[in-house]
Design a protein around this motif. Structure first.
Motif, PDB file in Angstrom:
ATOM      1  N   GLY A 136       0.776  -1.236   0.000  1.00 57.17           N
ATOM      2  CA  GLY A 136       0.000   0.000   0.000  1.00 57.17           C
ATOM      3  C   GLY A 136       0.808   1.287   0.000  1.00 57.17           C
ATOM      4  O   GLY A 136       0.245   2.361  -0.195  1.00 57.17           O
ATOM      5  N   PHE A 137       2.120   1.195   0.204  1.00 58.31           N
ATOM      6  CA  PHE A 137       2.942   2.409   0.211  1.00 58.31           C
ATOM      7  C   PHE A 137       2.780   3.221  -1.078  1.00 58.31           C
ATOM      8  O   PHE A 137       2.891   4.439  -1.061  1.00 58.31           O
ATOM      9  N   GLU A 138       2.540   2.499  -2.165  1.00 60.30           N
ATOM     10  CA  GLU A 138       2.422   3.200  -3.452  1.00 60.30           C
ATOM     11  C   GLU A 138       0.991   3.616  -3.775  1.00 60.30           C
ATOM     12  O   GLU A 138       0.741   4.295  -4.760  1.00 60.30           O
ATOM     13  N   GLY A 139       0.029   3.178  -2.970  1.00 67.56           N
ATOM     14  CA  GLY A 139      -1.374   3.508  -3.227  1.00 67.56           C
ATOM     15  C   GLY A 139      -1.903   2.817  -4.469  1.00 67.56           C
ATOM     16  O   GLY A 139      -1.421   1.748  -4.857  1.00 67.56           O
ATOM     17  N   LYS A 140      -2.891   3.411  -5.102  1.00 69.59           N
ATOM     18  CA  LYS A 140      -3.508   2.869  -6.335  1.00 69.59           C
ATOM     19  C   LYS A 140      -3.864   4.054  -7.205  1.00 69.59           C
ATOM     20  O   LYS A 140      -5.010   4.518  -7.252  1.00 69.59           O
ATOM     21  N   GLU A 141      -2.872   4.550  -7.902  1.00 67.53           N
ATOM     22  CA  GLU A 141      -3.060   5.784  -8.644  1.00 67.53           C
ATOM     23  C   GLU A 141      -4.147   5.680  -9.708  1.00 67.53           C
ATOM     24  O   GLU A 141      -4.901   6.629  -9.933  1.00 67.53           O
ATOM     25  N   GLN A 142      -4.240   4.507 -10.349  1.00 67.57           N
ATOM     26  CA  GLN A 142      -5.166   4.420 -11.489  1.00 67.57           C
ATOM     27  C   GLN A 142      -6.635   4.586 -11.122  1.00 67.57           C
ATOM     28  O   GLN A 142      -7.447   4.902 -11.966  1.00 67.57           O
ATOM     29  N   TYR A 143      -6.988   4.392  -9.841  1.00 65.92           N
ATOM     30  CA  TYR A 143      -8.389   4.571  -9.424  1.00 65.92           C
ATOM     31  C   TYR A 143      -8.607   5.916  -8.720  1.00 65.92           C
ATOM     32  O   TYR A 143      -9.723   6.262  -8.369  1.00 65.92           O
ATOM     33  N   GLY A 144      -7.550   6.652  -8.491  1.00 67.21           N
ATOM     34  CA  GLY A 144      -7.651   7.926  -7.786  1.00 67.21           C
ATOM     35  C   GLY A 144      -8.051   9.040  -8.736  1.00 67.21           C
ATOM     36  O   GLY A 144      -8.351   8.763  -9.904  1.00 67.21           O
ATOM     37  N   PRO A 145      -8.070  10.289  -8.279  1.00 70.50           N
ATOM     38  CA  PRO A 145      -7.779  10.693  -6.899  1.00 70.50           C
ATOM     39  C   PRO A 145      -8.951  10.382  -5.953  1.00 70.50           C
ATOM     40  O   PRO A 145     -10.071  10.202  -6.398  1.00 70.50           O
ATOM     41  N   TYR A 146      -8.636  10.312  -4.672  1.00 72.73           N
ATOM     42  CA  TYR A 146      -9.603   9.883  -3.659  1.00 72.73           C
ATOM     43  C   TYR A 146     -10.092  11.043  -2.785  1.00 72.73           C
ATOM     44  O   TYR A 146      -9.345  11.976  -2.520  1.00 72.73           O
ATOM     45  N   ASP A 147     -11.340  10.905  -2.342  1.00 71.73           N
ATOM     46  CA  ASP A 147     -11.879  11.865  -1.358  1.00 71.73           C
ATOM     47  C   ASP A 147     -11.265  11.600   0.010  1.00 71.73           C
ATOM     48  O   ASP A 147     -11.154  12.508   0.831  1.00 71.73           O
ATOM     49  N   GLY A 148     -10.921  10.339   0.238  1.00 73.43           N
ATOM     50  CA  GLY A 148     -10.325   9.992   1.525  1.00 73.43           C
ATOM     51  C   GLY A 148      -9.351   8.836   1.387  1.00 73.43           C
ATOM     52  O   GLY A 148      -9.535   7.968   0.521  1.00 73.43           O
ATOM     53  N   ILE A 149      -8.301   8.848   2.199  1.00 69.20           N
ATOM     54  CA  ILE A 149      -7.377   7.715   2.279  1.00 69.20           C
ATOM     55  C   ILE A 149      -7.215   7.375   3.759  1.00 69.20           C
ATOM     56  O   ILE A 149      -6.984   8.266   4.578  1.00 69.20           O
ATOM     57  N   LEU A 150      -7.398   6.094   4.065  1.00 69.94           N
ATOM     58  CA  LEU A 150      -7.366   5.654   5.456  1.00 69.94           C
ATOM     59  C   LEU A 150      -6.276   4.604   5.614  1.00 69.94           C
ATOM     60  O   LEU A 150      -6.329   3.549   4.968  1.00 69.94           O
ATOM     61  N   ILE A 151      -5.287   4.888   6.443  1.00 68.75           N
ATOM     62  CA  ILE A 151      -4.213   3.934   6.697  1.00 68.75           C
ATOM     63  C   ILE A 151      -4.500   3.289   8.044  1.00 68.75           C
ATOM     64  O   ILE A 151      -4.650   3.999   9.044  1.00 68.75           O
ATOM     65  N   THR A 152      -4.613   1.951   8.057  1.00 66.44           N
ATOM     66  CA  THR A 152      -5.002   1.279   9.304  1.00 66.44           C
ATOM     67  C   THR A 152      -3.829   0.499   9.913  1.00 66.44           C
ATOM     68  O   THR A 152      -4.029  -0.470  10.632  1.00 66.44           O
ATOM     69  N   ALA A 153      -2.599   0.942   9.608  1.00 67.43           N
ATOM     70  CA  ALA A 153      -1.402   0.392  10.236  1.00 67.43           C
ATOM     71  C   ALA A 153      -0.474   1.568  10.542  1.00 67.43           C
ATOM     72  O   ALA A 153      -0.583   2.635   9.912  1.00 67.43           O
ATOM     73  N   ALA A 154       0.438   1.364  11.506  1.00 65.69           N
ATOM     74  CA  ALA A 154       1.295   2.451  11.965  1.00 65.69           C
ATOM     75  C   ALA A 154       2.341   2.813  10.917  1.00 65.69           C
ATOM     76  O   ALA A 154       3.180   1.983  10.554  1.00 65.69           O
ATOM     77  N   ALA A 155       2.314   4.061  10.463  1.00 69.95           N
ATOM     78  CA  ALA A 155       3.256   4.485   9.427  1.00 69.95           C
ATOM     79  C   ALA A 155       4.352   5.343  10.048  1.00 69.95           C
ATOM     80  O   ALA A 155       4.079   6.252  10.826  1.00 69.95           O
ATOM     81  N   PRO A 156       5.627   5.058   9.713  1.00 72.92           N
ATOM     82  CA  PRO A 156       6.724   5.860  10.235  1.00 72.92           C
ATOM     83  C   PRO A 156       6.678   7.284   9.684  1.00 72.92           C
ATOM     84  O   PRO A 156       7.097   8.235  10.334  1.00 72.92           O
ATOM     85  N   GLU A 157       6.138   7.424   8.470  1.00 78.60           N
ATOM     86  CA  GLU A 157       5.945   8.741   7.844  1.00 78.60           C
ATOM     87  C   GLU A 157       4.795   8.585   6.858  1.00 78.60           C
ATOM     88  O   GLU A 157       4.425   7.451   6.531  1.00 78.60           O
ATOM     89  N   ILE A 158       4.223   9.673   6.379  1.00 78.46           N
ATOM     90  CA  ILE A 158       3.116   9.526   5.427  1.00 78.46           C
ATOM     91  C   ILE A 158       3.707   9.211   4.063  1.00 78.46           C
ATOM     92  O   ILE A 158       4.525   9.984   3.550  1.00 78.46           O
ATOM     93  N   PRO A 159       3.344   8.074   3.457  1.00 77.62           N
ATOM     94  CA  PRO A 159       3.889   7.772   2.133  1.00 77.62           C
ATOM     95  C   PRO A 159       3.539   8.893   1.140  1.00 77.62           C
ATOM     96  O   PRO A 159       2.367   9.220   0.955  1.00 77.62           O
ATOM     97  N   PRO A 160       4.569   9.507   0.535  1.00 78.65           N
ATOM     98  CA  PRO A 160       4.339  10.660  -0.348  1.00 78.65           C
ATOM     99  C   PRO A 160       3.379  10.349  -1.501  1.00 78.65           C
ATOM    100  O   PRO A 160       2.572  11.202  -1.890  1.00 78.65           O
TER     101      PRO A 160
END
Ligand code: SAH
Length: 215
Positions: A136-160
């Motif tokens: 999930g670090f890379e997201g899913k660009e082809q279906y975006g852009p998104y109204d919301g993104i929800l990360i349900t695991a602890a991230a050391p930084e926000i994936p750019p």
């Protein structure tokens, strides 16, 4: 195992306890009253499904605590038909809550066993959710852009890559931190290259990991 009178009663009590803890978004509470959490766990654990605690699922992962699901979902501030990307499908419970709210859900899981199991569970409930196996670090660009993104695991930084997949005005919710606990953080995209950040208390999540795994 489908829903039952007993499970509905337990769920009603659980959701009222979450309301007492400060969750006031009626749409979130309604969805959580509707979705049978026990179906996302081992059938032997009906009562465990309706206490306000995280619980182990396969692969050393956990289904998030109900209060945490309610809190993260409230922070997302979604409305019907919004498009949301979730990182960390896990059991599929959080995805089901969003789908019950009428959100178009795209969810990514890095562990194949969980990815497969979550789809089976969701099939029994009939929600239309888009599942992906991958990092999930890379997201899913082809279906975006998104109204919301929800990360349900602890991230050391926000994936750019994820910040870039938000619509302008879109919100990303992430438990941020490398240590024993994380700070619940909201990033709102305010322009092409600008985001505004706010903090919303501390939580404990399993870590966001790189790459994929089978089991
Ligand atoms: N939302 C889940 C709880 C998830 S626990 C639920 O409702 O049950 C966190 C999940 O994130 C785990 O299943 C873990 O395998 C997954 N995960 C961790 N790092 C990931 C990554 N880089 N990409 C996708 N999923 C990831």
């Amino acid at each position: 195992m489908t829903d039952s009178f007993e499970a509905r009663g337990l769920r009603e009590k659980l959701i009222e306890s979450i309301r007492q803890k400060g969750i006031s978004d009626e749409e979130v509470l309604r969805a959580m009253k509707k979705v049978p959490r026990h179906i996302f766990m081992d059938p032997a654990f009906l009562h465990h499904a309706y206490v306000d605690k995280a619980f182990p699922i396969a692969s050393g992962q956990t289904i998030s605590q109900p209060y945490t699901v309610a809190f993260q979902t409230s922070l997302l501030s979604v409305k019907k038909r919004d498009k949301v990307l979730e990182i960390g499908t896990g059991s599929g419970y959080q995805a089901a809550i969003l789908a019950e709210m009428g959100v178009r859900v795209y969810t990514i899981e890095r562990c194949r066993e969980l990815f497969l199991k979550a789809q089976q569970t969701i099939a029994t409930l009939g929600y239309n959710i888009h599942f992906f196996y991958g990092d999930g670090f890379e997201g899913k660009e082809q279906y975006g852009p998104y109204d919301g993104i929800l990360i349900t695991a602890a991230a050391p930084e926000i994936p750019p890559a994820l910040l870039k997949q938000l619509k302008t005005g879109g919100r990303l919710v992430v438990p941020l931190g490398k240590g024993d606990y994380q700070v619940m953080t909201v990033a709102v995209r305010t322009g092409e290259e600008t985001w505004e950040y706010s903090s919303h208390g501390t939580f404990v999540f399993v870590p966001l990991l790189r790459g994929t795994q089978e089991k």
